[in-house]
Design an enzyme around this catalytic site. Structure first.
Site, mmCIF file in Angstrom:
data_model
loop_
_atom_site.group_PDB
_atom_site.id
_atom_site.type_symbol
_atom_site.label_atom_id
_atom_site.label_comp_id
_atom_site.label_asym_id
_atom_site.label_seq_id
_atom_site.Cartn_x
_atom_site.Cartn_y
_atom_site.Cartn_z
ATOM 1 N N ASP A 128 40.426 17.325 39.422
ATOM 2 C CA ASP A 128 39.390 16.465 39.995
ATOM 3 C C ASP A 128 39.198 16.958 41.420
ATOM 4 O O ASP A 128 40.067 16.771 42.275
ATOM 5 C CB ASP A 128 39.883 15.014 39.958
ATOM 6 C CG ASP A 128 38.896 14.047 40.594
ATOM 7 O OD1 ASP A 128 37.959 14.514 41.267
ATOM 8 O OD2 ASP A 128 39.080 12.827 40.432
ATOM 9 N N GLN A 178 40.265 16.258 45.833
ATOM 10 C CA GLN A 178 41.325 15.277 45.512
ATOM 11 C C GLN A 178 42.615 15.884 44.941
ATOM 12 O O GLN A 178 43.704 15.567 45.395
ATOM 13 C CB GLN A 178 40.779 14.235 44.517
ATOM 14 C CG GLN A 178 41.817 13.210 44.090
ATOM 15 C CD GLN A 178 41.281 12.254 43.035
ATOM 16 O OE1 GLN A 178 40.485 11.387 43.343
ATOM 17 N NE2 GLN A 178 41.713 12.422 41.793
ATOM 18 N N ASP A 189 35.886 1.238 36.245
ATOM 19 C CA ASP A 189 36.308 2.646 36.258
ATOM 20 C C ASP A 189 36.848 3.082 34.892
ATOM 21 O O ASP A 189 37.809 3.866 34.813
ATOM 22 C CB ASP A 189 37.370 2.925 37.326
ATOM 23 C CG ASP A 189 36.800 2.926 38.733
ATOM 24 O OD1 ASP A 189 35.579 2.739 38.882
ATOM 25 O OD2 ASP A 189 37.584 3.122 39.688
ATOM 26 N N ARG A 236 42.210 2.127 39.414
ATOM 27 C CA ARG A 236 43.245 2.447 40.402
ATOM 28 C C ARG A 236 44.544 2.950 39.760
ATOM 29 O O ARG A 236 45.619 2.831 40.343
ATOM 30 C CB ARG A 236 43.519 1.230 41.297
ATOM 31 C CG ARG A 236 42.290 0.836 42.089
ATOM 32 C CD ARG A 236 42.447 -0.412 42.910
ATOM 33 N NE ARG A 236 41.146 -0.764 43.483
ATOM 34 C CZ ARG A 236 40.624 -0.243 44.592
ATOM 35 N NH1 ARG A 236 41.321 0.637 45.273
ATOM 36 N NH2 ARG A 236 39.441 -0.589 45.033
ATOM 37 N N LYS A 293 45.191 9.259 38.576
ATOM 38 C CA LYS A 293 45.984 9.525 37.379
ATOM 39 C C LYS A 293 45.876 11.011 37.031
ATOM 40 O O LYS A 293 45.093 11.751 37.624
ATOM 41 C CB LYS A 293 45.490 8.647 36.240
ATOM 42 C CG LYS A 293 46.120 7.257 36.278
ATOM 43 C CD LYS A 293 47.568 7.281 35.792
ATOM 44 C CE LYS A 293 48.264 5.966 36.139
ATOM 45 N NZ LYS A 293 49.701 6.019 35.882
ATOM 46 N N TYR A 316 32.183 12.445 46.432
ATOM 47 C CA TYR A 316 33.323 11.549 46.583
ATOM 48 C C TYR A 316 34.653 12.234 46.241
ATOM 49 O O TYR A 316 34.766 12.943 45.254
ATOM 50 C CB TYR A 316 33.144 10.270 45.739
ATOM 51 C CG TYR A 316 34.097 9.210 46.235
ATOM 52 C CD1 TYR A 316 33.952 8.685 47.520
ATOM 53 C CD2 TYR A 316 35.186 8.821 45.485
ATOM 54 C CE1 TYR A 316 34.856 7.778 48.030
ATOM 55 C CE2 TYR A 316 36.098 7.908 45.989
ATOM 56 C CZ TYR A 316 35.930 7.392 47.267
ATOM 57 O OH TYR A 316 36.841 6.510 47.778
ATOM 58 N N TYR A 368 50.345 7.793 45.399
ATOM 59 C CA TYR A 368 49.270 7.678 44.416
ATOM 60 C C TYR A 368 48.004 8.385 44.880
ATOM 61 O O TYR A 368 47.508 8.123 45.962
ATOM 62 C CB TYR A 368 48.946 6.205 44.139
ATOM 63 C CG TYR A 368 47.822 6.086 43.145
ATOM 64 C CD1 TYR A 368 48.054 6.314 41.793
ATOM 65 C CD2 TYR A 368 46.523 5.815 43.554
ATOM 66 C CE1 TYR A 368 47.032 6.253 40.878
ATOM 67 C CE2 TYR A 368 45.491 5.744 42.645
ATOM 68 C CZ TYR A 368 45.754 5.968 41.305
ATOM 69 O OH TYR A 368 44.734 5.924 40.399
HETATM 70 C C1 F6R Z 1 41.621 5.973 38.736
HETATM 71 C C2 F6R Z 1 40.632 6.251 39.757
HETATM 72 C C3 F6R Z 1 39.830 5.125 40.283
HETATM 73 C C4 F6R Z 1 40.170 4.853 41.735
HETATM 74 C C5 F6R Z 1 39.380 3.641 42.273
HETATM 75 C C6 F6R Z 1 39.604 3.441 43.763
HETATM 76 O O1 F6R Z 1 42.340 7.112 38.421
HETATM 77 O O2 F6R Z 1 40.455 7.350 40.186
HETATM 78 O O3 F6R Z 1 39.974 3.980 39.502
HETATM 79 O O4 F6R Z 1 41.549 4.611 41.883
HETATM 80 O O5 F6R Z 1 38.016 3.811 42.046
HETATM 81 O O6 F6R Z 1 39.173 4.586 44.403
HETATM 82 P P1 F6R Z 1 39.329 4.834 45.970
HETATM 83 O O7 F6R Z 1 40.759 4.524 46.323
HETATM 84 O O8 F6R Z 1 38.940 6.250 46.145
HETATM 85 O O9 F6R Z 1 38.379 3.867 46.638
HETATM 86 MG MG MG Z 2 38.400 11.096 41.041
HETATM 87 MG MG MG Z 3 39.681 11.741 36.500
#
Ligand code: F6R
Ligand code: MG
Ligand code: MG
Length: 382
Positions: free
Chosen positions: A12, A95, A288, A267, A233, A91, A230
């Protein structure tokens, strides 16, 4: 006989409108660089796909597993893509790139990889599974069904070539250094299930037919172990061979009809159904998710990839998708409560400990009776 290595390397490196899909410009960049890789003789053939926000490089070559040139080709694409992504402010650009320098192969550096080296049979059908918003243990259940459950795979009972069963190589992914155990099925079926049921700890690495023929390979890379915190995933990939002495393609796909519960989703902190989808639905939207898996089928032919066939883009999987969304809807009603939200141990590497830390100093070994001082109830008391 032609020896071919299939390497699926993914990362990713940034996505559109949040963690949803890989933008076209990254897919195009990957295709361009892989084409150059073919011209330079590093790889023989490739296909680029996206599992939601994960860029998937499916490559064939004759250089073996963990090959530096092949891994470097992928690593450079991820880095160049991340740089471009940062410029365009997509975004979470970059990562999964967790190291500044390349040290031989992508393992332990953020990207995930599943590889297998095969002696091409007379005809070589394979399928590549790519999941988003879940972890490597998500394949434990379906791959167990494919290679060890006669209620899923008729060939285990009917076909003398499969009747001997399969050997599962399991990895304990919680240890600092990789540790493996090999279990023979059907003899050690109960031991196998004792491990595979712990999806967060034991994951299938490879599966072999009893004569040593490799049948499946799974990515087992754990991002949080590399990063120490973290960051998303691990969104795993798996390569499975089918037919002619192995489970039929239909038996392989059958195992995905139950949208079984996996860890990941919002998350990386929730349990949800793994929904099989076609490429057009390879985008995690609701909360998500729910976690999704795509399946691309190919014929490997003298090192080249014929295909793909978008396996789950079929009405036969509509009922599984409906079931998945019913389960998703039911689980969502639990909000922040377990078991929809993961248990404490699994939450260790998420953002929750940061919240809990603030409360730690307020715990007392005496039961606390609120004094009520804060509220002025004098009027109502009279
Ligand atoms: C799960 C994932 C998403 C993010 C969530 C918060 O693997 O990538 O569910 O954890 O959208 O994202 P941030 O922390 O980037 O705002
Ligand atoms: Mg991502
Ligand atoms: Mg992914």
């Amino acid at each position: 006989m032609v020896k071919t290595t299939i390497s699926v390397i993914k990362a990713d490196i940034g996505s559109l409108a949040g963690h949803v899909i890989v933008p076209d410009f990254l897919m195009e960049l990957a295709r361009k660089r892989l084409k150059e890789g073919v011209q330079k003789g590093i790889i023989k053939d490739f296909h680029v796909a996206n599992a939601g926000d994960d860029l998937e490089l499916i490559m064939t070559h004759d250089k073996g597993e963990g090959n530096e040139e092949v891994h470097k080709l992928a690593w450079d694409i991820f880095n160049e893509g991340a740089k471009l992504g940062r410029e365009k402010k997509i975004y979470a650009a970059g990562q999964d790139i967790l190291s500044d320098t390349f040290s031989g192969n992508v393992r332990g550096m953020g990207p995930g990889s599943a590889e297998m080296t095969i002696e091409e049979r007379k005809s070589e059908p394979i399928v590549v599974f790519m999941a988003d918003k879940t972890e490597p243990g998500a394949y434990n259940y379906p791959l167990f069904k494919v290679f060890a459950d006669p209620f899923n795979t008729a060939g285990l009972v009917i076909d003398p070539n499969l009747h001997q069963g399969f050997t599962f190589v399991i990895q304990d992914i919680k240890r600092d250094t990789p540790h493996y155990v090999a279990l023979d099925c059907p003899e050690e079926l109960y031991d196998l299930l004792a491990l595979l049921g712990s999806t967060g700890r034991y994951t299938i690495k490879k599966i072999y037919r009893r004569d040593g023929l490799v049948a499946a390979s799974v990515s087992t890379d754990k991002l949080y172990q590399v990063a120490g915190k973290y960051i998303g995933k691990d969104d795993p990939v798996a390569i499975v061979r089918a037919h002619s002495g192995l489970p039929a393609m239909g038996e392989v796909l059958e195992a995905f009809t139950l949208p079984h519960l996996v860890a990941g989703w919002m998350r990386g902190s929730h349990i949800g159904p793994l929904m099989p989808v076609g490429m057009k639905d390879s985008r995690c939207t609701r909360f998500d998710g729910p976690p999704r898996v795509i399946a691309l089928g190919f014929q490997v032919s003298n090192g080249m990839l014929l295909g793909p066939v978008d396996m789950f883009e079929d009405v036969a999987f509509d009922i599984s998708r409906k079931r998945a969304m019913e389960a998703a809807d039911y689980l969502r009603r639990h909000g922040p409560f377990m078991p929809h939200r993961l248990d404490d141990e699994s939450m260790e590497y998420t953002t929750l400990p940061g919240v809990l830390k603030k409360l730690e100093s307020r715990f007392s070994d005496k039961e606390i009776v609120p004094t009520g001082k804060a509220a002025d109830n004098s009027d109502s008391a009279e």
